[in-house]
Write an enzyme that holds these catalytic residues in place. Structure first.
Site, mmCIF file in Angstrom:
data_model
loop_
_atom_site.group_PDB
_atom_site.id
_atom_site.type_symbol
_atom_site.label_atom_id
_atom_site.label_comp_id
_atom_site.label_asym_id
_atom_site.label_seq_id
_atom_site.Cartn_x
_atom_site.Cartn_y
_atom_site.Cartn_z
ATOM 1 N N SER A 102 -0.005 -3.398 5.503
ATOM 2 C CA SER A 102 -1.158 -3.571 4.447
ATOM 3 C C SER A 102 -0.521 -4.533 3.351
ATOM 4 O O SER A 102 -1.504 -4.679 2.499
ATOM 5 C CB SER A 102 -1.972 -2.241 3.518
ATOM 6 O OG SER A 102 -0.864 -1.548 3.099
ATOM 7 N N LYS A 104 -6.241 3.082 -2.956
ATOM 8 C CA LYS A 104 -6.015 2.023 -3.651
ATOM 9 C C LYS A 104 -6.239 1.567 -5.015
ATOM 10 O O LYS A 104 -5.808 1.238 -5.403
ATOM 11 C CB LYS A 104 -5.529 0.942 -2.666
ATOM 12 C CG LYS A 104 -4.770 1.750 -1.722
ATOM 13 C CD LYS A 104 -4.699 0.670 -0.139
ATOM 14 C CE LYS A 104 -3.962 0.779 0.821
ATOM 15 N NZ LYS A 104 -3.736 -0.084 2.430
#
Length: 798
Positions: free
Chosen positions: A690, A733
């Site tokens: 990611s 996140k």
């Protein structure tokens, strides 16, 4: 007195006492003077020595070997004291060996070996002994005879004739030799007697040996007597019990075993059992009735019948199907976790409509430690009004822990599932299988394979336990399993369970959990209800950020408990305590902060981009640094990057090289510069794809010398063609970026659907940009400066 006289302490005759004779080495035996001993001669050298003695019409010296395994003994392998023997009867055997009858004549001392081949010859000195029979000798002889008589009486291997023969010997040395030759001694002890020349000393040593042997024989006799008494006692009890049973039968009375059997029959008649279980129980009960009380199987059958009687076969608790009540109980005991609560309420709703037609679900709660998985199972049982049982599967390696042992084994018991059902007392408890991801497997079997039947709604209505050997219905049990990770659970077992994920709590959720549950509980446990203690929200926030690093709230509760303990101690010491604990006071109670939170950079920089990572504690921002140095195009990666993350850097680097012209980067710069990519906090392992767009942004910034906005964080996987692919953990996140002071977050377009899990307040505070390709990322992240020489060109010029 010569050397031998000094050694043995007796005067020796020296006139014609030295002779040269053949030697016969023997194993595992010692020949004594005046004793008739059969000897087997089979070795070539021994046969030659025997034939030489016969030819010379001389005596033979018999000497014992030190090591019986030595096939070809040398002079150093023989004892120095032997016996001069006269050869009597001799027989040649069919196998080539020779059997002789040797009559011991006199002790001899080997002076030297005069010949070694083809057989041994020695020069020996004949040893004489004092045969005077004084008072000391008579006393020693009587003591030895007394001990020998007792040994003959206790040892069945010694004939009575041996004692009669010993009584008729009137020489002390002869008596010692005779007794030493008939009692059971090892070779070393016999040789020790042979080496002792003085008769009195020989009798003394023999007395010690006889006393030790007598102690062993007495102990053996006592053991045999005890065994015989136990056998006689058992037989006696058997006959008495049989007589008692007959007498009681005549008088119309019952014995204890018959009373127990009648009690078991009454219990069986009062409980509801499936037909197969009832038939099995009655069969075993009939076997028990005809067995004698002392039979070893009585206890096994009795225990088996107790298990059948005490297991719940049809008893069930009534479910509380009031959805409002269930929802209230779950909300009162747990904050958040909406997915798990929603699934339980759906189960209650279907149970209201379908009743017994519905199969019980097999749920699997998966999440980090401390997120409330086990406690939620207990709350579900409380809300439904069911019994709750829990089995921890962590570290189990034996398949029998699940299915039980067969009754053929001593101490056999059912498996943990049946044992827990007995504790529950109902057939529909909430059954929690904790830590299912930590089940092991070894040579004793695979416990996870044994769980396949129990956790399969198609099969668990007839679960088979090795101990019961009866089908047991588990279809009404609400099974809930817990795990920290899914990848360690076998795929066949994972396919049978409905997975409900427990994500880590965000800071706001931890604050609410502390306010509603943790602080009141710790205040009550520490006896601080009457002091009106308050812990400010800022203090809780400080504990979450600076003193704990976790997805759950266990450590947070420990820190709150530590504050309460210190306040309780001050009260015990009659010192004042504050009414409110603020964030500034945390260091006083908890010490210096243990963790530092990553915050947004203070200024825009070249080659530094901010990524967002998913961690066990939720999420965190992750700056990625890229620097260029004069070199040959080498790429260096540091910061404990995993294989997937390293491949992500390679993909980002390949994308930058293939699109260099679009970003005003000269291709020659890739050959003249070394690139170093570093992710700070190198002690912490990092992995995952990611960070791909973050890597690409930092690389383009370093080569083009354009700064990256410090208030922009990003996450997304990159392809070689610049596409931005979706990632996981979006909620954690985005919350981490918001907590760190980021104002703009770039996420993949395909993750737009996941924003439903992000709190509305956070969405309003952040500018969330959706990117489908790399150009969308760079438009937001880079600060384009005109007429600015790139950093790469500067490095090339240098």
């Amino acid at each position: 007195m010569d050397t031998l006289e000094k050694e043995f302490g007796v005067p020796l005759e020296t006139d014609e006492m030295e002779v040269e004779l053949p030697v016969l080495p023997v194993r595992d035996t010692v020949v004594f003077p005046r004793m008739l001993t059969p000897l087997f001669v089979g070795r070539d050298r021994s046969v030659l020595a025997l034939e030489a003695a016969l030819v010379e019409k001389s005596q033979l010296v018999v000497v014992t070997q030190r090591d019986a395994d030595q096939e070809d003994p040398q002079p150093e392998d023989l004892y120095s004291i032997g016996t001069e023997v006269v050869i009597g009867r001799m027989l040649r055997m069919p196998d080539g060996s020779t059997n002789i009858l040797a009559q011991g004549h006199q002790r001899v001392k080997i002076i030297e070996f005069t010949q070694e081949q083809p057989y041994l010859r020695v020069r020996v000195r004949r040893l004489t002994e004092d045969g005077e029979k004084n008072l000391n000798a008579q006393a020693r002889m009587r003591a030895v005879l007394d001990l020998f008589e007792k040994c003959v009486h206790l040892n069945r291997n010694l004939p009575d004739d041996a004692y009669v023969a010993a009584m008729n010997i009137d020489e002390p040395g002869w008596l010692a030799d005779m007794i030493a030759s008939v009692i059971d001694l090892d070779v070393e002890q016999r040789q020790q007697i042979l080496d002792t020349i003085d008769p009195i000393t020989r009798l003394q040593r023999l007395s010690i040996i006889l006393a030790q042997e007598l102690d062993v024989l007495k102990l053996e006799s006592e053991i045999q007597d005890q065994v015989q008494q136990e056998v006689d006692k058992g037989q006696r009890e058997y006959f008495l019990r049989e007589q008692m049973r007959v007498i009681q039968s005549e008088l119309g009375e019952m014995d204890t075993q018959l009373a127990e059997i009648n009690e078991l029959r009454e219990k069986l008649s009062q409980i509801s059992l499936p037909d197969e279980a009832r038939a099995k129980a009655e069969k075993e009960l009939n076997r028990l009735a005809i067995m004698p009380p002392a039979a070893p199987e009585v206890g096994i059958i009795r225990t088996y019948l107790d298990w059948i009687i005490e297991l719940p076969w049809v008893n069930a608790t009534a479910d509380n199907t009031d959805i409002r009540h269930v929802a209230k109980v779950l909300d009162n005991n747990h904050f958040g976790i909406p997915k798990a609560k929603e699934r339980i309420l759906e189960h209650i709703a279907v149970l209201q409509r379908a009743g017994l037609k519905m199969r019980s679900p097999i749920l699997c709660f998966v999440g980090p430690p401390g997120t409330g998985k086990t406690s939620l199972g207990r709350s579900i049982a409380e809300a439904l009004g069911r019994k709750f049982v829990r089995v921890s599967l962590g570290g189990i390696h034996d398949e029998a822990e699940i299915r039980g042992h067969r009754r053929t084994y001593i101490g056999a018991l059912p498996g943990r599932i049946i044992q827990s059902m007995r504790r529950a007392g109902t057939i529909n408890p909430v059954f929690m299988l904790d830590e299912i991801d930590k089940v092991g497997a070894d040579f004793r079997g695979d416990p996870s394979a044994a769980l396949l039947e129990a956790l399969d709604p198609e099969q668990n209505n007839s679960f088979s336990d090795h101990y019961l050997e009866l089908p047991y219905d588990l279809s009404k049990v609400l099974f809930i399993t817990t795990a920290n990770v899914l990848y360690t659970i076998p795929s066949a077992l994972r396919d049978r369970m409905e997975v409900i994920e427990f994500s880590g709590y965000i800071e706001e959720e931890k604050l609410e959990i502390a306010r509603q549950f943790l602080i009141p509980r710790q205040i009550e446990e520490h006896g601080l209800e009457d002091v009106s203690l308050k812990i400010a929200d800022g203090a809780v926030q400080g504990m979450v950020r600076e003193y704990t690093y976790e997805a759950g709230v266990r450590n947070l509760e420990r820190e709150i408990g530590q504050i309460c303990r210190k306040l309780t101690r001050r009260l015990a010491e009659q010192k004042p305590i504050p009414k409110t604990i603020t964030r500034n006071a945390l260091h006083k109670y908890l010490g210096p902060p243990r963790f530092t939170e990553q915050m947004v950079e203070k200024e825009d920089q070249v080659g530094v981009a901010t990524g967002i990572a998913y961690t066990e504690a939720g999420g965190d921002i992750m700056p990625i640094e890229v620097t260029l140095m004069p070199g040959k195009g080498n790429l260096t990666l540091t910061g404990q990057l995993g294989e997937v993350m390293q491949e992500s850097v390679q993909a980002a680097y390949s994308f930058v090289r293939s699109h260099a012209k679009e970003y005003d980067i000269k291709p020659a710069q890739f050959e003249s510069c070394d690139i170093h990519v570093h992710v700070p906090e190198g002690a912490i392992p990092k992995d995952g794809p990611s960070a791909g767009i973050t890597m690409a942004t930092a690389l383009i910034s370093a080569f083009s010398n354009h700064k990256v906005r410090r208030d922009v964080a990003m996450t997304g996987e990159i392809t070689l063609r610049g596409k931005v692919l979706p990632i996981g953990g979006l909620k954690e996140k985005i919350l981490a970026a918001h907590r760190a002071g980021i104002t703009t977050v770039i996420v993949p377009t395909q993750n737009q659907k996941d924003l439903v899990d992000v709190p509305k307040k956070v969405q309003r505070d952040l500018n969330i940009i959706f990117a489908a390709k790399m150009e969308d990322v760079l438009k937001t992240a880079l600060i384009i400066s005109k007429k600015k020489k790139s950093k790469a060109e500067a490095a090339t010029a240098a």
